[in-house]
Design a protein around this motif. Structure first.
Motif, short mmCIF file in Angstrom:
data_model
loop_
_atom_site.label_atom_id
_atom_site.label_comp_id
_atom_site.label_asym_id
_atom_site.label_seq_id
_atom_site.Cartn_x
_atom_site.Cartn_y
_atom_site.Cartn_z
N ARG A 11 0.75 -1.26 -0.17
CA ARG A 11 0.05 -0.03 0.11
C ARG A 11 0.82 1.14 0.17
N GLU A 15 0.80 3.95 -2.97
CA GLU A 15 0.35 5.29 -2.86
C GLU A 15 1.67 6.28 -3.30
N ALA A 19 -0.05 6.16 -7.06
CA ALA A 19 -1.18 7.09 -6.73
C ALA A 19 -0.95 8.56 -6.76
N LYS A 20 0.11 9.04 -5.87
CA LYS A 20 0.59 10.36 -5.87
C LYS A 20 0.89 10.87 -7.21
N CYS A 22 -0.35 10.01 -10.19
CA CYS A 22 -1.47 10.32 -11.03
C CYS A 22 -2.41 11.46 -10.30
N ALA A 23 -2.15 11.62 -9.15
CA ALA A 23 -2.96 12.73 -8.55
C ALA A 23 -2.49 14.11 -9.13
N CYS A 92 -4.96 9.69 -2.93
CA CYS A 92 -4.19 8.57 -2.67
C CYS A 92 -4.87 7.45 -1.87
N GLU A 93 -5.56 7.64 -0.69
CA GLU A 93 -6.18 6.58 0.01
C GLU A 93 -7.36 6.14 -0.62
N MET A 95 -7.51 5.95 -3.82
CA MET A 95 -7.29 5.26 -5.05
C MET A 95 -6.72 3.63 -4.80
N TRP A 96 -6.43 3.60 -3.50
CA TRP A 96 -5.92 2.14 -2.96
C TRP A 96 -7.20 1.52 -2.54
#
Length: 96
Positions: A11, A15, A19-20, A22-23, A92-93, A95-96
């Motif tokens: 995870r 993140e 995820a970061k 992508c954000a 990010c959370e 998206m997980w």
């Protein structure tokens, strides 16, 4: 225990490295809420009594601090928002 540690590690890596970026690519900024102006009296009321003061308490604080009621309401709103996580962290959370 090893499986839980492995999932937690996956995870964190997800993140941070997926995820970061992508954000940031879609334009979500890593900025927190507007910080509240430091005030010992309002902070004490916020922590020990209430996060949502009623009109009577607002008027008492207004007289005590010589501030407008509206300014005290804004301070409480900023202080409540200060405890919320930033949008990037929430993204990010989620998206997980």
């Amino acid at each position: 225990f090893p499986v839980a540690a492995g999932i937690f590690s996956v995870r964190l890596l997800f993140e941070r490295f997926i995820a970061k970026p992508c954000a940031l690519h879609v334009g979500i900024q890593d900025s927190g809420p507007y910080p509240a102006q430091p005030n010992a009296i309002l902070e004490k009321v916020f922590i020990s009594i209430t996060k949502y003061p009623d009109e009577k308490r607002l008027e008492g604080l207004s007289k005590q601090l010589d501030w407008d009621v509206r300014k005290i309401q804004c301070w409480f709103r900023h202080r409540r928002n200060q405890d919320k996580p930033p949008t990037l962290t929430k993204f990010c959370e989620s998206m997980w």
